[in-house]
Design a protein around this motif. Structure first.
Motif, PDB file in Angstrom:
ATOM      1  N   GLY A   1      38.217  38.315  63.372  1.00 34.78           N
ATOM      2  CA  GLY A   1      38.570  39.367  63.843  1.00 34.78           C
ATOM      3  C   GLY A   1      39.735  40.168  63.622  1.00 34.78           C
ATOM      4  N   ALA A   2      40.427  39.287  62.653  1.00 40.73           N
ATOM      5  CA  ALA A   2      41.936  39.990  62.193  1.00 40.73           C
ATOM      6  C   ALA A   2      41.968  40.967  61.248  1.00 40.73           C
ATOM      7  CB  ALA A   2      42.942  38.883  61.958  1.00 40.73           C
ATOM      8  N   GLY A   3      40.499  40.843  60.503  1.00 42.94           N
ATOM      9  CA  GLY A   3      40.491  41.795  59.255  1.00 42.94           C
ATOM     10  C   GLY A   3      41.218  41.463  58.247  1.00 42.94           C
ATOM     11  N   VAL A   4      40.960  42.299  57.180  1.00 41.61           N
ATOM     12  CA  VAL A   4      41.820  42.094  55.910  1.00 41.61           C
ATOM     13  C   VAL A   4      42.860  43.230  55.825  1.00 41.61           C
ATOM     14  CG1 VAL A   4      41.289  42.445  53.284  1.00 41.61           C
ATOM     15  CG2 VAL A   4      39.617  41.453  55.147  1.00 41.61           C
ATOM     16  N   ARG A   5      43.985  42.854  55.025  1.00 39.86           N
ATOM     17  CA  ARG A   5      44.902  43.638  55.098  1.00 39.86           C
ATOM     18  C   ARG A   5      44.916  44.836  54.089  1.00 39.86           C
ATOM     19  NH1 ARG A   5      50.171  40.666  52.849  1.00 39.86           N
ATOM     20  NH2 ARG A   5      52.042  42.039  53.655  1.00 39.86           N
ATOM     21  N   ARG A   6      45.228  45.847  54.260  1.00 35.00           N
ATOM     22  CA  ARG A   6      44.837  46.901  53.302  1.00 35.00           C
ATOM     23  C   ARG A   6      46.146  46.921  52.290  1.00 35.00           C
ATOM     24  NH1 ARG A   6      40.179  47.207  54.946  1.00 35.00           N
ATOM     25  NH2 ARG A   6      39.658  48.660  56.677  1.00 35.00           N
ATOM     26  N   GLY A   7      45.582  47.361  51.180  1.00 29.48           N
ATOM     27  CA  GLY A   7      46.717  47.653  49.944  1.00 29.48           C
ATOM     28  C   GLY A   7      45.978  47.461  48.857  1.00 29.48           C
ATOM     29  N   GLN A   8      46.583  46.842  47.807  1.00 30.10           N
ATOM     30  CA  GLN A   8      46.288  46.523  46.529  1.00 30.10           C
ATOM     31  C   GLN A   8      46.142  44.923  46.256  1.00 30.10           C
ATOM     32  OE1 GLN A   8      48.268  49.186  43.792  1.00 30.10           O
ATOM     33  NE2 GLN A   8      46.958  50.856  44.065  1.00 30.10           N
ATOM     34  N   ILE A   9      45.098  44.310  45.674  1.00 30.51           N
ATOM     35  CA  ILE A   9      45.173  43.185  45.239  1.00 30.51           C
ATOM     36  C   ILE A   9      44.858  42.927  43.745  1.00 30.51           C
ATOM     37  CG2 ILE A   9      44.438  42.193  47.525  1.00 30.51           C
ATOM     38  CD1 ILE A   9      41.710  42.000  46.296  1.00 30.51           C
ATOM     39  N   ARG A  10      45.439  41.767  43.006  1.00 33.53           N
ATOM     40  CA  ARG A  10      45.355  41.747  41.906  1.00 33.53           C
ATOM     41  C   ARG A  10      44.249  40.590  41.578  1.00 33.53           C
ATOM     42  NH1 ARG A  10      48.090  43.136  37.412  1.00 33.53           N
ATOM     43  NH2 ARG A  10      49.928  43.888  38.654  1.00 33.53           N
ATOM     44  N   ILE A  11      43.705  40.558  40.703  1.00 32.86           N
ATOM     45  CA  ILE A  11      42.473  39.477  40.741  1.00 32.86           C
ATOM     46  C   ILE A  11      42.605  39.293  39.179  1.00 32.86           C
ATOM     47  CG2 ILE A  11      40.075  38.715  40.389  1.00 32.86           C
ATOM     48  CD1 ILE A  11      39.515  40.605  42.900  1.00 32.86           C
ATOM     49  N   THR A  12      42.959  37.744  38.729  1.00 30.93           N
ATOM     50  CA  THR A  12      43.121  37.356  37.242  1.00 30.93           C
ATOM     51  C   THR A  12      41.898  36.486  37.146  1.00 30.93           C
ATOM     52  OG1 THR A  12      45.315  37.574  37.713  1.00 30.93           O
ATOM     53  CG2 THR A  12      44.798  36.345  35.711  1.00 30.93           C
ATOM     54  N   ASP A  13      41.191  36.500  36.152  1.00 33.32           N
ATOM     55  CA  ASP A  13      40.102  35.559  35.684  1.00 33.32           C
ATOM     56  C   ASP A  13      40.751  34.336  34.852  1.00 33.32           C
ATOM     57  OD1 ASP A  13      40.372  36.449  33.113  1.00 33.32           O
ATOM     58  OD2 ASP A  13      38.378  37.352  33.237  1.00 33.32           O
ATOM     59  N   ARG A  14      39.981  33.496  34.443  1.00 29.55           N
ATOM     60  CA  ARG A  14      40.316  32.333  33.734  1.00 29.55           C
ATOM     61  C   ARG A  14      41.099  32.603  32.331  1.00 29.55           C
ATOM     62  NH1 ARG A  14      35.187  28.480  34.830  1.00 29.55           N
ATOM     63  NH2 ARG A  14      35.820  28.342  36.832  1.00 29.55           N
ATOM     64  N   SER A  15      40.645  33.683  31.628  1.00 32.70           N
ATOM     65  CA  SER A  15      40.856  34.032  30.491  1.00 32.70           C
ATOM     66  C   SER A  15      42.647  34.754  30.811  1.00 32.70           C
ATOM     67  CB  SER A  15      40.097  35.231  29.812  1.00 32.70           C
ATOM     68  OG  SER A  15      40.082  36.263  30.558  1.00 32.70           O
ATOM     69  N   GLY A  16      42.804  35.206  31.659  1.00 31.66           N
ATOM     70  CA  GLY A  16      44.258  35.914  32.097  1.00 31.66           C
ATOM     71  C   GLY A  16      43.961  37.281  32.116  1.00 31.66           C
ATOM     72  N   ALA A  17      42.925  37.840  31.847  1.00 33.99           N
ATOM     73  CA  ALA A  17      42.719  39.335  32.198  1.00 33.99           C
ATOM     74  C   ALA A  17      42.739  39.542  33.454  1.00 33.99           C
ATOM     75  CB  ALA A  17      41.248  39.682  31.699  1.00 33.99           C
ATOM     76  N   SER A  18      43.304  40.554  34.149  1.00 34.19           N
ATOM     77  CA  SER A  18      43.399  40.884  35.499  1.00 34.19           C
ATOM     78  C   SER A  18      43.068  42.443  35.902  1.00 34.19           C
ATOM     79  CB  SER A  18      44.719  40.667  35.911  1.00 34.19           C
ATOM     80  OG  SER A  18      45.781  41.469  35.459  1.00 34.19           O
ATOM     81  N   ALA A  19      42.927  42.945  36.903  1.00 32.58           N
ATOM     82  CA  ALA A  19      42.515  43.941  37.525  1.00 32.58           C
ATOM     83  C   ALA A  19      42.974  44.335  38.768  1.00 32.58           C
ATOM     84  CB  ALA A  19      40.994  44.355  37.313  1.00 32.58           C
ATOM     85  N   MET A  20      43.477  45.449  39.182  1.00 35.81           N
ATOM     86  CA  MET A  20      44.105  45.685  40.578  1.00 35.81           C
ATOM     87  C   MET A  20      42.781  46.397  41.217  1.00 35.81           C
ATOM     88  SD  MET A  20      47.201  45.136  40.589  1.00 35.81           S
ATOM     89  CE  MET A  20      47.665  45.929  42.227  1.00 35.81           C
ATOM     90  N   ILE A  21      42.652  45.808  42.490  1.00 36.15           N
ATOM     91  CA  ILE A  21      41.680  46.353  43.293  1.00 36.15           C
ATOM     92  C   ILE A  21      42.224  47.126  44.626  1.00 36.15           C
ATOM     93  CG2 ILE A  21      39.719  45.619  44.921  1.00 36.15           C
ATOM     94  CD1 ILE A  21      39.522  45.060  41.748  1.00 36.15           C
ATOM     95  N   ASP A  22      42.004  48.338  44.715  1.00 36.49           N
ATOM     96  CA  ASP A  22      42.494  48.964  45.825  1.00 36.49           C
ATOM     97  C   ASP A  22      41.869  48.944  47.202  1.00 36.49           C
ATOM     98  OD1 ASP A  22      44.005  51.006  47.361  1.00 36.49           O
ATOM     99  OD2 ASP A  22      43.467  52.699  46.125  1.00 36.49           O
TER     100      ASP A  22
END
Length: 181
Positions: free
Chosen positions: A149-170
């Motif tokens: 019930g605390a929810g998810v913190r708003r903002g941007q997160i960076r996701i990086t896969d095994r190959s090192g490629a990353s993406a910003m998720i808003d």
């Protein structure tokens, strides 16, 4: 009989007119000093009157500041009053708050006429899907219900896969898990 008029003494040769003018100027010096003092005093009095008028104009604001209620007033404004309105109670915490409106809600209602019997009448054409709840979250789950019930913190997160490629998720506009996906 004619008169002789001269500013120079007949016998002494002294310029009497100039001497009298200079003596008159010397005698007028105290009067000139007094006139200067009067002018300075009048200028000083005008400055005091100006200061008094400014202080009297300032007095109502100072009087309001001396009352404790002046420090408990809260106000709230909305940058888009057609979408959201805002009000603040006197005990509202101070701060600036931002809300991101993803969609404007409207009422929606569906009603069923029911079924004539429990197990004979078909529900209708379509597909019913049943999925196991083993470690997955339904895409329609609201982010505010996660984490107990605390929810998810708003903002941007960076996701990086095994190959090192990353993406910003808003996540600032995300409302459901489906929005994140």
């Amino acid at each position: 009989m004619g008169t002789i008029s001269s500013s120079t003494g007949l016998i002494s040769g002294i310029d009497i007119a100039s001497l009298v003018t200079q003596l008159m100027q010397i005698e007028a010096r105290p009067l000139d000093v007094l006139k200067t003092r009067i002018t300075n005093t009048q200028n000083q009095q005008a400055a005091y009157e100006d200061l008094r008028a400014r202080l009297l104009a300032f007095l109502p604001a100072v009087t309001r500041l001396s009352q404790p209620a002046a420090f408990t007033v809260r106000s709230a404004t909305s940058s888009q009053p057609s979408v959201a309105t805002a009000t603040a109670a006197s005990n509202a915490p101070l701060g600036t708050y931002s809300f991101l409106v993803k969609s404007v809600v409207s009422t929606h209602q569906m009603a069923s006429l029911g079924f004539t019997d429990r197990d004979a009448t078909p529900v209708g054409e379509g597909t019913l899907t049943f999925e196991a709840a083993a470690g997955r979250v339904d895409p329609d789950t609201e982010l505010g219900t996660l984490n107990g019930g605390a929810g998810v913190r708003r903002g941007q997160i960076r996701i990086t896969d095994r190959s090192g490629a990353s993406a910003m998720i808003d996540l600032r506009a995300a409302y459901t898990v489906g929005d994140v996906l």
